[in-house]
Write an enzyme that holds these catalytic residues in place. Structure first.
Site, PDB file in Angstrom:
ATOM      1  N   ILE A   1       3.465   6.408  -1.977  1.00  0.00           N
ATOM      2  CA  ILE A   1       4.678   5.995  -1.284  1.00  0.00           C
ATOM      3  C   ILE A   1       5.772   5.720  -2.297  1.00  0.00           C
ATOM      4  CG2 ILE A   1       5.662   4.319   0.336  1.00  0.00           C
ATOM      5  CD1 ILE A   1       2.681   3.591   0.964  1.00  0.00           C
ATOM      6  N   CYS A   2       6.960   6.154  -1.950  1.00  0.00           N
ATOM      7  CA  CYS A   2       8.104   5.794  -2.784  1.00  0.00           C
ATOM      8  C   CYS A   2       8.895   4.718  -2.061  1.00  0.00           C
ATOM      9  CB  CYS A   2       8.972   7.033  -3.041  1.00  0.00           C
ATOM     10  SG  CYS A   2      10.454   6.646  -3.975  1.00  0.00           S
ATOM     11  N   LEU A   3       8.701   3.490  -2.511  1.00  0.00           N
ATOM     12  CA  LEU A   3       9.411   2.382  -1.876  1.00  0.00           C
ATOM     13  C   LEU A   3       9.750   1.393  -2.982  1.00  0.00           C
ATOM     14  CD1 LEU A   3      10.291   1.021   0.801  1.00  0.00           C
ATOM     15  CD2 LEU A   3       8.057  -0.080   0.853  1.00  0.00           C
TER      16      LEU A   3
END
Lengths: 180, 915
Positions: free
Chosen positions: A116-118
Site C-alpha cells: 500500500i502506498c499511504l
C-alpha cells in the site's frame, strides 16, 4: 511509470530491519508494545467502528494481526470484504506497522502483491495513529485514491477515465480469502 | 566387622613371626583349634578402639602357648591327664537357666554353693591344676573357655528368648542381673583356686583374658540389635528423671491445677518459669543445690545398672553410642518441654539453657561415661572423658535446637506478636550463628506459611495482619531485611492475587485510628494501618536515609545471602510494604478514590479524618498521584461553601416561601475526577425536581458554563413521617425516601400500592422498589398486605392487638404477614437489597459478556471460523485480565448466539460469523 522507485518508497523490508536494530537490547520494549496493542484491541472491541475490524493472529505475541475492511458504500468496493495483515515492529508505535492487503485488490495505490502506498504508513507516521485510525484511513482511501502517486498506474488512469470499467476490474480481481 | 580382616592378617603375621613354619605343620590340630576358638575374640577386638593393650597381651600369650606346645610334646600324656582333671573340676554343672533367672537378685553365693563351686579341689586335682599352671596356663583357659562357650551360650540363648518379648519392663535389667550372676559363678573357682597359682604379675592379665572371653560370649550371643533398643529405653527412663524433663511435663499440668493457690515450693527446679522468677543469685544455684530425692534415686539406679552392664561386657563403645543417641533425644525433649510457648520478652532462655547443659546435662554425661568406658584401663584410672570444650559444644548444639524449636513455632509466634518478642530474640541468636540457620528458618517458615496462611480459608484481613506482624518481627530478627525479603515474596505474590487486598488496605488506612487503639482484631478492618500511617510518618521524617548517602559512615554492603534484586527497605515500614504490593500506585489510588467517594458522599459534619489521611499519603506518594483524591476533597469543601451561597441567593430571591417541600443541599462533584457510580437512577418526586432545577439555576448563575447533572441515587434524605398514631424521623437513602413519598396521600384511607405500579411510577427496577418497601416494613411504616402489595400502616397495633394478631395468624395468611415481626422484615429488606445488588451485578456481567462478544466477533471476522477451544485460547491471550468463563459457559453463550442467528456452526464444529 517507474515501479522500482515506488518499491523502495514502499519500504516494508527496511522498516522491519530498522525495527530489528532498534529492538536489540530493549527487551522491555516488547512488554510495552504488547501493552499498547492490548489497549488498542480493547478500544477496538469496546467502540467498534462500522466496516472495520481487526484481531490478533493466533501466534500469541500480539505482534501480527489480521484486519477486515468492508468496502464503503458508493465506491467500486461496495459490499466487498477486504482482508489485511498488520505486522507490528518491536518499537511500535514509534515505527509504523507493515500493512498489506491480503485480498487481491485493484486499486491505484495498492500494487499486485498488496503493498500500500499511504503516507501515514511511511514518513507521515506518528505514534498517535493506531490500528483503528490506519484502518479508517485505508477505508477512505478505497473511496478516494491518491492518484498523484499511484502504484497501479492503470488503475489510476481508469479511475479518472472510466469508473464502470474500473469497477469491472475491481470485481474481476477480487476474490474472497475467507472460509478456507 | 570390616576391620576384622586386616586384624586377622595382622595376627597371622604375628603368628608367623612366632611359629616357625615347621612347627605349624607339626601341630596342625592344636593350631587350627586355637584359630577356631580365637575368631570371636578377634571380632570382639576389632570393634574395640583401644586394642593396643590387648594386642600386646594377646601376642605374649601366643608366645607362651607357642613355646609350650612346641617344647612339651613328650609330656603329652601327663598333660592330657591333668587337663582332664582340671576340666572336671572347672566344668560348670549345667543346672539350667531357670535357676540363674530365679537367683538373679542374690549375690550368688547360695547358687555357688548349690553348684558346688566353692568346695576346694581334691588333692589330685590341685596337683593337676598346679602342673597345668606351670606348664601351660593357656590350657586351663581353654578348659574354662570351652565350657562357657557351650553352656554360657546356652544360658545366654535362653536369655535371648526373653528378648523376644521385649515389651516387658526392665527386661534388660533382668538380663544384666542374670549375666552378672553367671559371671560370678564362672569366675568363682578361678578366682579362688587358680589365681593363687599364678605369679602375681600375670594375674591381672589372666583375669582380664578370662573376662574378655566372657564378654565375647555374651556379646556374641546377645545380638546388639536387640539390646540397643532396650538399653535406650532404660537410659531414657532414668535420664528423663535426672534431667528434669518429667517435672517439666508435670508442671504444665500442675499450672492448670494449681489454681487453688497451693504453690509447690521447690528449691530445685530446671523449669524455665521458676528460674525466670528467681533473682540472679537464686538462678545460679537453682540447678545445683537441693537436688530432688527422685533424681538422686534415679541417678543411683541408673549408675548401678550401667555398672552391671559394663561388668558383663555390654558396656563399651556400643553402649556409648546408645547413650549418645538417648542424650541427643533428651536434649530435644528438654528444649521442647521447657521452652515451647515461652515467648516473653526479654528472653533469658539461652542463658537458662546453657546453665542447664552445664549443670545437669553435662553432669549426667560425666557420670555415665565414667562407667561405660570403652577402655577398661581408662575406667580404672577414672580419666575425665568430658572436657570443657565438649560442654561448650553441647551448649552451641542446645542453642541450635532452641532455634529449631523457635523456627517450628515461628508462625504462632508471629500470630501472637508483639506478645511473643522473646521468641524472636532467641531466634535471632540462632540465625546469627550461621547462614545455614537463616536459610533453614526461612524455608521452614515459608512452608508453614503456605500451609497455614496462604489458602482460600484465610481472610485477607488475617493475611495482612500476619504480614504486618511478620514485617515487624523480622525487622527485629534481621534488621537488614534479607530474611524478610525472602519470606515476604510468596506472601506478596499471594496477596497480589487476592481481589480484595487493595480494598482492605485502603479501608484500613481510612479507618478511624481511635478505634485502632483498642483490640486490633476487630475482624474486617485493619484499623491498625491508620495508626501506623500517622506513626510511621514521624519516623520517616526523622531518618530519611537513602542508599546513596555518601556521608553514611556506618554503611555496610548487602548481606551475602541477599537475593540479587534485594532492596533494602528503609525501615520496618508496614505501609510502604503494603502499598508496594502493587505494580503501580494507580491500582491503589483508584481504590482509594472509590472508597473516598463512598465516604465523602455520606452526610457528615466534617471530613477531617479523610483530609489527614490524604495529607499523610501525599507525603508518601507525592502530590500528583493523589491529585484526583485531592480534587474530590476540594469538591466537597467547595460545594459546602457553594451550597451556602446558593441558599442565600434563594433566600434573597424569595424562593424560600414557595419551597415548602424541604431543603435541598447539594454536593457538586467534578465528574472527571470521581469514580464511576454504579447506582441505578430513578425518578425523584416532582417537588424535588423543582428544587433541583431552582438550585441548578442558582448554581449556573454563580458558575458560568457549568452544568449540574443530578445523581439521584446518591445522597441522604431526612424523612419525617406523620401517621395516625405514630411518627417517624430518620435519615434514609434517597431511594427509600422516594418510595415512601409515593405513598403520600391526603385522603384518610391508607395508601396501597403494588410493586409494578411503583416501579412504573418511579422508573425504578422492581427489585429495588421491593427492597425499599421491605425496609419500610421493617420500620413499621408499611405492611405487605399480600405479595408485592404494600399499604401504609397508619395505626400502629397496640401490644394487645399484636397478640391477637399472632393468635389469629394461625388461621389467616394475611394477618400472619401483617404480624410478621419487624426483624423478619428487616432481614427481608436486606435480602431484597442484596437481590438488587445481584441484579446489577448480573447486568454488569452481561455487559462484560458483551465485551467478550465483541472480541469473538472481531476474532471470527478476521481469523475465519474457529473451534470453541481456539476461541477460548485466543480470548485468554487477547482479553486484558484474562477470560473468566469456562469452556462450557462459552459454549452455552455461543449456542445462544447461534440461535439468535448471529453465528453459525460450519464444518467440524467451527463457529462462523453470519454477515
Amino acid at each position: 511509470m517507474d515501479y522500482s522507485m515506488e518499491d523502495t518508497q514502499n519500504s516494508a523490508p527496511d522498516a522491519q530491519q530498522a525495527s530489528k536494530l532498534n529492538s536489540s537490547g530493549q527487551k522491555s520494549d516488547t512488554q510495552s508494545v504488547t501493552k499498547r496493542l492490548q489497549a488498542e484491541l480493547m478500544q477496538l472491541m469496546l467502540s467498534p467502528s462500522p466496516g472495520i475490524s481487526a484481531f490478533p493472529d493466533a501466534d500469541g505475541n500480539l505482534l501480527s494481526w489480521t484486519a477486515t475492511i468492508t468496502g464503503p458504500t458508493e465506491t467500486p468496493y461496495e459490499g466487498l470484504t477486504l482482508k489485511l495483515s498488520f505486522a507490528f515492529p518491536n518499537n511500535y508505535p514509534y515505527s509504523p506497522p507493515t500493512v498489506l492487503f491480503k485480498t487481491p485488490i485493484y486499486h491505484p495505490n495498492v500494487d499486485f502483491s498488496g503493498r500500500i502506498c499511504l503516507d501515514i504508513l511511511k514518513d507521515k507516521w506518528s505514534a498517535v495513529y493506531n490500528v483503528s485510525s490506519v484502518l479508517l484511513s485505508l477505508q477512505s482511501l478505497l473511496g478516494e485514491p491518491n492518484n498523484a502517486s499511484p502504484l497501479n498506474a492503470q488503475a489510476a488512469e481508469l479511475w479518472d477515465s472510466d469508473q464502470a470499467e474500473f469497477k469491472r476490474h475491481v470485481l474481476a480481481r477480487h476474490q474472497d480469502l475467507d472460509d478456507e | 566387622m570390616l576391620s576384622t580382616v586386616p586384624l586377622n592378617v595382622g595376627r597371622r603375621r604375628v603368628c608367623g613371626s612366632v611359629f616357625s613354619p615347621a612347627s605349624l605343620e607339626a601341630h596342625p590340630k592344636s593350631i587350627s583349634d586355637f584359630r577356631r576358638e580365637q575368631t570371636p575374640v578377634a571380632s570382639f577386638q576389632s570393634s574395640d578402639s583401644s586394642s593396643t593393650f590387648k594386642a600386646d597381651s594377646q601376642s605374649t600369650s601366643f608366645a607362651t602357648i607357642g613355646g609350650s606346645t612346641d617344647t612339651t610334646s613328650p609330656e603329652e600324656d601327663t598333660l592330657n591327664q591333668a587337663r582332664q582333671a582340671a576340666k572336671e573340676f572347672l566344668s560348670v554343672p549345667n543346672l539350667g537357666f531357670e535357676l540363674l533367672y530365679n537367683f538373679r537378685n542374690t549375690d550368688g553365693s547360695q547358687v555357688l554353693k548349690e553348684w558346688n563351686r566353692l568346695s576346694p579341689p581334691s588333692k589330685e586335682t590341685a596337683e593337676a591344676l598346679e602342673y597345668l599352671m606351670r606348664t601351660s596356663p593357656w590350657t586351663l583357659f581353654e578348659c574354662q573357655f570351652s565350657d562357657w562357650a557351650i553352656q554360657g551360650m546356652d544360658a545366654v540363648r535362653r536369655l535371648n528368648l526373653l528378648l523376644k518379648s521385649p515389651g516387658e519392663e526392665g527386661l534388660l535389667r533382668t538380663i544384666v542381673d542374670c549375666l552378672q550372676l553367671a559371671r560370678r559363678i564362672y569366675l568363682a573357682p578361678v578366682v579362688h583356686y587358680l589365681l593363687p597359682l599364678i605369679t602375681t604379675p600375670h594375674q591381672g592379665g589372666f583375669l582380664a583374658q578370662l573376662q574378655r572371653a566372657f564378654h565375647t560370649v555374651v556379646q556374641y550371643s546377645l545380638p546388639w540389635k536387640k539390646i540397643s533398643p532396650l538399653l535406650a529405653r532404660e537410659l531414657t527412663q532414668d535420664a528423663v528423671v535426672i534431667l528434669g524433663i518429667d517435672t517439666l511435663d508435670e508442671d504444665s499440668d500442675a499450672d492448670i491445677m494449681s489454681l487453688d493457690g497451693t504453690e509447690m515450693e521447690r528449691a530445685y527446679s530446671v523449669s524455665y518459669k521458676d528460674w525466670k522468677q528467681g533473682s540472679p543469685e537464686v538462678r545460679a544455684h537453682m540447678m545445683v543445690d537441693g537436688e530432688d530425692g527422685r533424681v538422686t534415686i534415679a541417678r543411683d539406679r541408673l549408675l548401678a545398672f550401667l555398672n552391671g552392664l559394663q561388668l558383663v561386657g555390654l558396656g563399651g563403645d556400643q553402649a556409648q553410642k546408645v547413650f549418645a543417641n538417648v542424650m541427643n533425644i533428651m536434649m530435644g525433649d528438654f528444649i521442647r518441654a521447657a521452652y515451647a510457648g515461652e515467648w516473653e520478652s526479654p528472653s533469658t532462655v539461652p542463658q537458662h539453657l546453657e546453665q542447664w547443659i552445664e549443670n545437669v546435662y553435662a553432669r549426667l554425661v560425666v557420670h555415665v561415661l565414667a562407667i561405660i568406658n570403652s577402655d577398661p584401663a581408662g575406667a580404672q584410672s577414672g580419666a575425665m572423658e568430658v572436657s570443657l570444650r565438649d560442654v561448650e559444644k553441647w551448649q552451641v548444639m542446645g542453642i541450635a535446637r532452641l532455634g529449631k524449636l523457635r523456627v517450628s513455632e515461628l508462625f504462632d509466634v508471629i500470630v501472637d506478636w508483639p506478645a511473643s518478642s522473646g521468641a524472636v530474640e532467641d531466634l535471632r541468636r540462632f540465625t546469627n550463628n550461621s547462614s545455614g540457620a537463616r536459610l533453614y528458618a526461612t524455608n521452614i517458615f515459608s512452608v508453614n506459611l503456605l500451609q497455614r496462611l496462604l489458602h482460600p480459608g484465610a481472610s485477607t484481613v488475617e493475611i495482612l495482619q500476619v504480614y504486618i506482624s511478620i514485617i515487624r518481627a523480622f525487622h527485629i530478627l534481621d534488621p537488614k531485611g534479607v530474611l524478610l525479603d525472602r519470606i515476604a515474596r510468596p506472601i506478596r505474590r499471594y496477596l497480589r492475587d487476592r481481589e480484595d487486598t487493595v480494598k482492605v488496605i485502603v479501608s484500613g488506612l481510612l479507618a478511624d485510628p481511635a478505634t485502632a487503639e483498642g483490640p486490633t482484631a476487630t475482624g474486617d478492618t485493619l484499623a491498625e494501618l491508620a495508626a501506623e500511617l500517622t506513626k510511621v510518618h514521624h519516623h520517616s521524617m526523622q531518618n530519611n536515609r537513602s542508599e546513596l548517602d555518601y556521608d553514611d559512615l556506618y554503611w555496610v554492603p548487602d548481606p551475602v545471602d541477599a537475593a540479587p534484586d534485594y532492596k533494602k527497605s528503609k525501615s520496618a515500614d508496614v505501609i510502604d510494604s503494603l502499598v508496594s504490593l502493587f505494580d503501580s500506585k494507580e491500582t491503589f489510588v483508584k481504590e482509594m478514590q472509590t472508597l473516598l467517594a463512598d465516604r465523602l458522599i455520606q452526610k457528615r459534619q466534617n471530613y477531617d479524618q479523610e483530609v489527614t489521611v490524604l495529607e499523610l499519603l501525599k507525603v508518601r506518594f507525592g502530590d500528583s498521584a493523589l491529585q484526583a483524591c485531592e480534587v474530590m476533597l476540594k469538591d466537597i469543601s467547595d460545594s459546602r461553601r457553594l451550597d451556602l451561597t446558593v441558599r442565600n441567593d434563594q433566600m434573597l430571591s424569595g424562593y424560600r416561601k414557595q419551597a415548602g417541600a424541604g431543603k435541598l443541599h447539594a454536593k457538586v462533584l467534578s465528574r472527571f475526577f470521581w469514580p464511576e457510580f454504579q447506582e441505578q437512577e430513578f425518578k425523584v418526586p416532582d417537588e424535588i425536581t423543582k428544587l433541583q432545577a431552582r438550585y441548578a439555576t442558582c448554581f449556573e448563575r454563580r458558575k458560568d458554563s457549568r452544568k449540574l447533572m443530578w445523581r439521584n441515587a446518591l445522597g441522604q434524605v431526612t424523612v419525617e413521617l406523620e401517621l395516625q398514631n405514630h411518627t417517624f424521623k430518620d435519615e434514609v437513602t434517597t431511594r427509600q425516601a422516594t418510595v415512601i413519598y409515593a405513598f403520600q396521600s391526603d385522603s384518610s384511607e391508607p395508601a396501597t400500592k403494588t410493586i409494578p405500579e411503583l416501579a412504573d411510577e418511579l422508573e425504578m427496577s422492581p427489585t429495588l422498589v421491593r427492597s425499599a418497601c421491605l425496609f419500610w416494613v421493617s420500620k413499621r411504616i408499611l405492611t405487605e398486605v399480600q405479595r408485592d402489595t404494600f399499604r401504609v400502616l397508619e395505626f400502629l397495633p397496640t401490644e394487645d392487638e399484636e397478640h391477637h394478631a399472632h393468635a389469629a395468624g394461625d388461621f389467616s395468611d394475611v394477618s400472619d404477614s401483617e404480624a410478621g415481626d419487624t426483624a423478619n422484615a428487616a432481614a427481608a429488606a436486606e435480602a431484597a437489597a442484596a437481590a438488587a445488588a445481584k441484579e446489577s451485578a448480573e447486568a454488569a456481567a452481561m455487559e462484560k459478556m458483551n465485551v467478550y462478544w465483541q472480541f469473538i466477533v472481531g476474532m471470527l471476522t478476521n481469523q475465519g471460523p474457529m473451534a470453541l477451544n481456539r476461541i477460548v485460547m485466543m480470548l485468554k491471550i487477547a482479553v486484558p485480565g484474562g477470560f473468566p468463563f469456562s469452556n462450557e459457559e462459552l459454549r452455552e453463550f455461543l449456542g445462544g448466539m447461534v440461535s439468535k442467528g448471529k453465528l453459525e456452526i460450519v464444518n467440524g464444529g467451527n463457529y462462523k460469523i453470519v454477515h
